[in-house]
Write a protein that holds these residues in place. Structure first.
Motif, mmCIF file in Angstrom:
data_model
loop_
_atom_site.group_PDB
_atom_site.id
_atom_site.type_symbol
_atom_site.label_atom_id
_atom_site.label_comp_id
_atom_site.label_asym_id
_atom_site.label_seq_id
_atom_site.Cartn_x
_atom_site.Cartn_y
_atom_site.Cartn_z
ATOM 1 N N LEU A 195 94.758 17.000 26.089
ATOM 2 C CA LEU A 195 93.635 17.932 26.206
ATOM 3 C C LEU A 195 94.146 19.337 26.466
ATOM 4 C CD1 LEU A 195 90.474 18.306 26.627
ATOM 5 C CD2 LEU A 195 90.940 17.994 29.063
ATOM 6 N N LEU A 196 95.109 19.446 27.372
ATOM 7 C CA LEU A 196 95.672 20.742 27.750
ATOM 8 C C LEU A 196 97.144 20.551 28.068
ATOM 9 C CD1 LEU A 196 92.935 21.843 30.323
ATOM 10 C CD2 LEU A 196 93.371 22.988 28.135
ATOM 11 N N ALA A 197 97.933 21.582 27.817
ATOM 12 C CA ALA A 197 99.347 21.541 28.211
ATOM 13 C C ALA A 197 99.801 22.960 28.468
ATOM 14 C CB ALA A 197 100.194 20.912 27.106
ATOM 15 N N GLY A 198 100.570 23.148 29.538
ATOM 16 C CA GLY A 198 101.083 24.476 29.833
ATOM 17 C C GLY A 198 101.401 24.621 31.307
ATOM 18 N N PRO A 199 101.793 25.833 31.719
ATOM 19 C CA PRO A 199 102.041 26.074 33.135
ATOM 20 C C PRO A 199 100.751 25.851 33.917
ATOM 21 C CG PRO A 199 102.702 27.971 31.776
ATOM 22 C CD PRO A 199 101.948 27.045 30.891
ATOM 23 N N PRO A 200 100.842 25.382 35.160
ATOM 24 C CA PRO A 200 99.630 25.083 35.931
ATOM 25 C C PRO A 200 98.655 26.249 35.990
ATOM 26 C CG PRO A 200 101.620 24.724 37.267
ATOM 27 C CD PRO A 200 102.071 25.059 35.894
ATOM 28 N N ALA A 201 99.183 27.477 36.123
ATOM 29 C CA ALA A 201 98.287 28.630 36.243
ATOM 30 C C ALA A 201 97.384 28.742 35.014
ATOM 31 C CB ALA A 201 99.097 29.909 36.426
ATOM 32 N N LEU A 223 98.082 30.568 52.060
ATOM 33 C CA LEU A 223 97.401 29.894 50.951
ATOM 34 C C LEU A 223 98.235 30.067 49.681
ATOM 35 C CD1 LEU A 223 94.705 28.470 50.006
ATOM 36 C CD2 LEU A 223 94.045 30.716 49.214
ATOM 37 N N VAL A 224 98.891 28.990 49.276
ATOM 38 C CA VAL A 224 99.703 29.066 48.072
ATOM 39 C C VAL A 224 98.836 28.677 46.894
ATOM 40 C CG1 VAL A 224 101.757 28.207 46.913
ATOM 41 C CG2 VAL A 224 101.725 28.427 49.393
ATOM 42 N N THR A 225 98.591 29.595 46.023
ATOM 43 C CA THR A 225 97.776 29.279 44.862
ATOM 44 C C THR A 225 98.680 29.041 43.667
ATOM 45 O OG1 THR A 225 97.597 31.550 44.148
ATOM 46 C CG2 THR A 225 95.927 30.788 45.699
ATOM 47 N N VAL A 226 98.129 28.412 42.685
ATOM 48 C CA VAL A 226 98.918 28.068 41.515
ATOM 49 C C VAL A 226 99.458 29.310 40.817
ATOM 50 C CG1 VAL A 226 98.741 27.087 39.213
ATOM 51 C CG2 VAL A 226 97.866 25.873 41.164
ATOM 52 N N GLU A 227 98.657 30.384 40.802
ATOM 53 C CA GLU A 227 99.109 31.614 40.151
ATOM 54 C C GLU A 227 100.416 32.096 40.761
ATOM 55 O OE1 GLU A 227 96.090 30.950 41.163
ATOM 56 O OE2 GLU A 227 94.554 32.156 40.186
ATOM 57 N N GLU A 228 100.535 31.950 42.081
ATOM 58 C CA GLU A 228 101.739 32.430 42.745
ATOM 59 C C GLU A 228 102.919 31.513 42.500
ATOM 60 O OE1 GLU A 228 100.603 33.446 46.901
ATOM 61 O OE2 GLU A 228 98.672 33.281 45.918
ATOM 62 N N MET A 229 102.634 30.215 42.360
ATOM 63 C CA MET A 229 103.728 29.263 42.155
ATOM 64 C C MET A 229 104.334 29.426 40.775
ATOM 65 S SD MET A 229 102.596 25.694 43.775
ATOM 66 C CE MET A 229 100.857 25.733 43.660
ATOM 67 N N ALA A 230 103.526 29.794 39.804
ATOM 68 C CA ALA A 230 103.987 29.801 38.422
ATOM 69 C C ALA A 230 104.956 30.971 38.189
ATOM 70 C CB ALA A 230 102.803 29.914 37.482
ATOM 71 N N VAL A 284 91.288 22.681 45.201
ATOM 72 C CA VAL A 284 90.508 23.573 46.065
ATOM 73 C C VAL A 284 91.265 24.863 46.366
ATOM 74 C CG1 VAL A 284 91.260 22.453 48.201
ATOM 75 C CG2 VAL A 284 89.067 23.640 48.118
ATOM 76 N N THR A 285 92.606 24.789 46.486
ATOM 77 C CA THR A 285 93.365 26.010 46.787
ATOM 78 C C THR A 285 93.276 26.990 45.627
ATOM 79 O OG1 THR A 285 95.353 24.930 45.989
ATOM 80 C CG2 THR A 285 95.061 25.027 48.371
ATOM 81 N N VAL A 286 93.260 26.461 44.402
ATOM 82 C CA VAL A 286 93.177 27.323 43.226
ATOM 83 C C VAL A 286 91.806 27.981 43.166
ATOM 84 C CG1 VAL A 286 93.265 27.420 40.721
ATOM 85 C CG2 VAL A 286 94.783 25.864 41.961
ATOM 86 N N ALA A 287 90.770 27.157 43.327
ATOM 87 C CA ALA A 287 89.408 27.659 43.274
ATOM 88 C C ALA A 287 89.175 28.686 44.383
ATOM 89 C CB ALA A 287 88.427 26.495 43.420
ATOM 90 N N LEU A 288 89.674 28.375 45.564
ATOM 91 C CA LEU A 288 89.501 29.262 46.700
ATOM 92 C C LEU A 288 90.207 30.592 46.457
ATOM 93 C CD1 LEU A 288 88.463 29.549 49.596
ATOM 94 C CD2 LEU A 288 90.550 28.473 50.399
ATOM 95 N N GLY A 289 91.439 30.521 45.973
ATOM 96 C CA GLY A 289 92.214 31.740 45.695
ATOM 97 C C GLY A 289 91.470 32.626 44.704
ATOM 98 N N LYS A 290 90.949 32.007 43.659
ATOM 99 C CA LYS A 290 90.242 32.758 42.624
ATOM 100 C C LYS A 290 88.978 33.407 43.189
ATOM 101 C CE LYS A 290 88.696 31.930 37.941
ATOM 102 N NZ LYS A 290 88.343 30.889 36.991
ATOM 103 N N GLY A 291 88.231 32.603 43.951
ATOM 104 C CA GLY A 291 86.990 33.098 44.545
ATOM 105 C C GLY A 291 87.238 34.286 45.453
#
Ligand code: ADP
Length: 266
Positions: free
Chosen positions: A216-222, A259-266, A240-247
């Motif tokens: 369905l999808l493939a790529g970096p988590p972010a 709060l480590v969000t996926v955007e920061e990990m990537a 929830v950490t991703v949603a929270l970070g975005k919000g």
């Protein structure tokens, strides 16, 4: 490298393929998560990677060795180690150390090397002090670590964890994953994490999301986690950490430092 080339797989007696035309490359040392809802084909794909299942159509090559080639299977299984959800099915011997030695004895390694590898693997999973204990007297987390030690002693290049921590509490789950990631850093072991937990999948370098036997999808988590609608349609939720970070960002607020969000990990 593991190359999955146009693989379709159907279980005997079924009409709908469990996997359909899947292509994928897994590089040495990579950390890949494979996620997706129940029944989407995650376990089937895992079992195709080390020749436990063979493709109906297409090919799977492990460092150039074809899993469809019977003569290569022993070599392939040494390269691709698998740990499953239920360690009881993987534990065979009367003591912890004999259990780790079991696979090595089957390889016909010299006794001194077996002793050395068993000791090293038990050290890694922190079971050295329980080496004479019968496996059935271990806790769930200890059993899972023992199953992992048995696989690590074989010195695989690729480690597939098929919901290997699913039966453990969050602390034990985290411990095992950290151990494995440490080995990846030290030894360049590739880690293929099969999990229905998006939080866990989001830790990987690359995420593959399966739905009904297809990618369905493939790529970096972010990137993958941005596709909230597609994920929701597959019955998956953004962590929830991703949603929270975005919000928080959308609201113009600063993220809490811890709060480590996926955007920061990537
Ligand atoms: P997942 O690991 O994502 O839950 P699986 O790979 O176990 O998915 O299953 C994919 C599909 O194949 C599902 O439809 C499942 O019912 C079917 N399946 C899995 N194992 C078998 C089996 N041994 N025999 C028949 N069908 C199976």
């Amino acid at each position: 490298m593991i190359e999955v080339q146009g693989v379709t797989f159907s279980y005997p007696g079924t009409t709908v393929p469990a996997l359909e035309n899947i292509s994928l490359i897994i590089k040495p040392g990579e950390f890949l998560a494979i996620t997706g809802p129940n029944g989407s084909g995650k376990s089937t794909l895992a079992r195709l990677l080390n020749g436990l299942l063979r493709p109906g159509e297409g090919r799977v090559l492990v460092d150039g060795l074809d899993t469809g080639d019977e003569a290569s299977l022993v070599d392939i299984r040494r390269r691709v180690g698998m740990v499953f959800q239920d360690p009881d099915n993987q534990l065979v011997a009367a003591t912890v150390e004999d259990d780790v030695a079991f696979g090595l004895e089957n390889l016909g390694l010299p006794p001194a090397e077996i002793r050395q590898r068993v000791a090293a693997a038990l050290e890694v999973v922190e079971l050295a002090n329980l080496r004479t204990r019968p496996p059935h007297r271990l806790s769930g987390g200890q059993k899972q670590r023992l199953a992992l030690a048995g696989v690590l002693a074989m010195e695989p290049r690729y480690l597939v964890l098929d919901e290997a921590t699913a039966m453990l509490d969050p602390v034990a789950r985290e411990e095992i994953l950290q151990k494995v990631l440490e080995l990846r850093r030290e030894k360049g072991l590739a880690v293929i994490l099969i999990t229905h937990l998006m939080e866990e999948a989001a830790l990987a370098e690359r995420v593959l999301v399966l739905k009904a036997g297809q990618i369905l999808l493939a790529g970096p988590p972010a990137e993958v986690m941005q596709q909230e609608e597609k994920l929701a349609a597959a019955g998956l939720k953004v962590p929830v950490t991703v949603a929270l970070g975005k919000g928080l960002r959308q609201a113009g607020l600063k993220l809490p430092a811890n709060l480590v969000t996926v955007e920061e990990m990537a």
